[in-house]
Design an enzyme around this catalytic site. Structure first.
Site, PDB file in Angstrom:
ATOM      1  N   CYS A 159      -9.024 -24.564 -59.255  1.00 17.70           N
ATOM      2  CA  CYS A 159      -9.195 -25.949 -59.674  1.00 17.70           C
ATOM      3  C   CYS A 159      -8.956 -26.182 -61.169  1.00 17.70           C
ATOM      4  CB  CYS A 159     -10.599 -26.427 -59.312  1.00 17.70           C
ATOM      5  SG  CYS A 159     -11.109 -25.945 -57.657  1.00 17.70           S
ATOM      6  N   HIS A 290     -14.824 -32.973 -64.404  1.00 16.51           N
ATOM      7  CA  HIS A 290     -14.421 -32.223 -63.218  1.00 16.51           C
ATOM      8  C   HIS A 290     -14.996 -32.906 -61.974  1.00 16.51           C
ATOM      9  CE1 HIS A 290     -12.756 -28.847 -61.131  1.00 16.51           C
ATOM     10  NE2 HIS A 290     -13.930 -28.514 -60.611  1.00 16.51           N
ATOM     11  N   HIS A 336      -9.897 -34.186 -54.511  1.00 17.61           N
ATOM     12  CA  HIS A 336      -9.761 -33.005 -55.362  1.00 17.61           C
ATOM     13  C   HIS A 336      -8.392 -32.391 -55.082  1.00 17.61           C
ATOM     14  CE1 HIS A 336     -10.300 -29.561 -57.683  1.00 17.61           C
ATOM     15  NE2 HIS A 336     -11.510 -29.189 -57.328  1.00 17.61           N
TER      16      HIS A 336
END
Length: 632
Positions: A159, A290, A336
């Site tokens: 990520c 995030h 995401h």
């Protein structure tokens, strides 16, 4: 001045193509949300089938792999813009840093299934070349004649991949290693990955609600984003979308999937980015968070943000303390997007800076007092000079970028020499000895995959040479040839046999190529930058070059390089089905320690920061062994 200026970009998200992919609403508007129930994931049997898919039509001819198409779409837009603002760019020295979490996973799923069903060699060969993590990277570059660019790397950093890619591009420009950098990331939606995140209880049952009470996780998304970066003093009149003025990276070294709940690791990355830019936190008006909307991540990130922006008590007569920055949780809008997340979220922050608009948060509900954040219901006009982009990833990796709307006055970092202090090689592992060396219980080691055990064994052997104290606080870069392909096959076999709802949650983290770096970081407290790389079968040399870059630029004083190959049956068969069929893959691992200080005797070997990476030579860790032999 040496900010890295973004002069062109390309993007794809569930919101659309180009600027639509990261559009910031106008003043008074709420945040658009593209997350919806996903029928493909529902048919696979997932209980939480919510996702955000990019448009079917991407503006490029569709190919055999969706991830490749997404990356090609973003690259196509970026290169078209470059032709307008920087004609003749192909004649310049180019660097390419692109990141991903799952690479060619969609093709790998088909390869694993066909292999299990006993498909003929011809059918398997048609899938094999696209089943690697690096296949979309190389195929997309080849579509634009960029596949042989000497300075290129593929970051397999989950990520945080594209945030790290942009930061590495800044370092290349600082060192004058190239004139122009193409940086960013990509990922497509796959059942393989969606099932793993659901098994870890990280996905939402409805909508993503970052920093709110009752939040239950994220929805996955797909997308890609690429930016073209040049140094401020070499932009040749090209207009600037945003400036990358600072970069920082760190590792939690606490847990392979759960964040350090104190937020100290992410805070260190953010503080490093601010220090790199010479920019005070009080002048940052926006944080691109995030924000995965999981209970622990948001609480951790909230603590990191609070620590970064804790204003000292104003001196008497100096006025009030600056207000806290607005927090933008973009994943609640586009899902995401894993390897694309950092780059897409940076572009959204850049759009906010350019428009002087503080973007709204898509989530609703009462704020969690354990995870406070300044969220806006609707977009508000605000003067914004800078934004801090924060990213976190599997393995405990953290990365941060400082983005500014005007020149920061930052000076380029001066590269310093990098030296090889020690090396260690192993050809296998023994669980008893590894447990004794690392202090990790034998039963936990038995649950790790072979690649992680080999990496830990190599780093343990390195610690025997230099002492554990010499490793503590260092960073780590893992280099891959075929990465975790055998582990992935074992994980996916259970998915096919039992259904997506019943995958093995303990095995899913090991399918991340970054897991080996994370496990070594936890065992030896490697709290510096960490990630994995692999643009081809010589990925071990990529790791050496990337780690040396971070030492040269003072992002770390010491870096561990680890390369490992478990040489399992899937890896061997895949090589046998491709043009690499005559190249050997062997079980084993190599670990190196790089440092800036040459030592008292000054006799340590210096590492060439521009060492060539040969993807046509020895496979995996064997490439590092050859390098050691040639430079001994």
């Amino acid at each position: 001045m040496s900010d890295a200026c973004v002069i062109a970009s390309g993007a794809v998200s569930a919101l659309g193509l180009g600027p639509l992919a990261y559009r910031v609403p106008g003043a008074g508007e709420p945040a658009p949300v593209a997350i919806a129930r996903d029928e493909e994931l529902a048919r696979a049997g997932l209980l939480r089938p919510f996702a955000a898919r990019a448009p079917a039509a991407l503006g490029v001819a569709p190919g055999a792999d969706r991830a490749t198409d997404l990356l090609k779409a973003a690259l196509s837009q970026t290169l078209a813009a470059l032709e307008r603002v920087r004609p003749g760019w192909r004649g310049e020295r180019i660097g390419i840093a692109l990141g991903t979490s799952s690479g060619g996973m969609l093709t790998a799923e088909r390869f694993f299934a066909a292999r299990a069903e006993g498909a003929d060699a011809g059918s398997l060969a048609a899938l094999a070349s696209g089943a690697t993590y690096f296949a979309p990277f190389n195929d997309a570059l080849a579509a634009f004649g960029l596949e042989r660019t000497p300075l290129r790397t593929h970051l397999l950093a989950a990520c945080a991949a594209s945030t790290l890619a942009i930061g590495l591009g800044l370092r290349w420009l600082d060192r004058d290693a190239c004139d122009l950098v193409l940086a960013g990331g990509y990922d497509a939606l796959s059942t393989f990955v969606a099932a793993g995140f659901e098994a870890l209880r990280a996905t939402t049952a409805s909508s993503s609600r970052p920093f709110r009470l009752g939040r239950d996780g994220m929805a996955l998304g797909e997308g890609a984003a690429v930016v073209a970066l040049v140094r401020e003093d070499r932009r040749r009149g090209a207009p600037v979308m945003v400036r990358v003025a600072g970069f920082g990276a760190s590792t939690d070294a606490v847990h392979i999937t759960a964040p350090d709940r104190t937020g100290s690791g992410l805070m260190r990355a953010g503080a490093a980015a601010l220090a790199d830019a010479g920019w005070p936190a009080s002048r940052v008006g926006l944080v691109s968070a995030h924000a995965t909307a999981t209970p622990y991540n948001d609480a951790m990130e909230s603590r990191a943000i609070a620590a970064l922006f804790a204003a000292p008590r104003p001196a008497e007569g100096s006025g009030a303390a600056p207000p806290p920055p607005v927090v933008h949780p973009f994943k609640a809008q586009i899902g995401h997007t894993l390897g694309a997340a950092g780059a897409l979220e940076s572009l959204a922050a850049a759009a906010a800076l350019a428009a002087s608009i503080a973007p709204p948060a898509a989530s609703e509900g009462e704020l969690d007092p354990d995870a406070p954040a300044l969220l806006l219901e609707r977009a508000e006009p605000r003067p914004l000079d800078a934004a801090l982009k924060l990213s976190a990833a599997f393995g405990g990796a953290n990365a941060a970028l400082l983005l500014t709307s005007r020149a920061s006055g930052r000076k380029p970092r001066r590269a310093r020499p990098v030296h090889l202090r020690a090396a260690a090689r192993v050809t296998g592992f023994d669980l008893g000895r590894l447990a004794e060396a690392t202090g990790i219980p034998r039963d936990r080691l038995a649950r790790l995959d072979a690649l992680c055990r080999l990496g830990l064994t190599a780093v343990a052997a390195l610690a025997d040479v230099v002492g554990e104290g010499a490793l503590r606080g260092a960073g780590i870069v893992a280099g891959h040839a075929l990465a975790t392909i055998d582990t992935n096959d074992v994980y996916d076999a259970r998915r096919r046999a039992r259904g997506a709802r019943f995958v093995e949650p303990r095995l899913f983290p090991a399918t991340s190529p970054n897991a080996i770096a994370g496990e070594c970081a936890i065992a030896y407290q490697l709290t510096g930058p960490s990630f994995a790389v692999g643009a081809g079968l010589g990925g071990a040399l990529e790791a050496l070059r990337a780690a040396a870059e971070l030492v040269a630029s003072s992002d770390a004083d010491r870096m561990v390089v680890v390369a490992a190959d478990d040489a399992g049956p899937v890896a061997r068969e895949l090589l046998g089905l491709t043009v690499a069929q005559h190249r050997a893959v062997a079980c084993g691992a190599v670990a190196l320690l790089l440092q800036a200080d040459p030592g008292d005797a000054g006799r340590l070997r210096e590492v060439d920061l521009d060492l060539p990476v040969d993807h046509d030579g020895p496979v995996g860790h064997l490439a590092l062994l050859r390098w050691l032999d040639e430079h001994g």
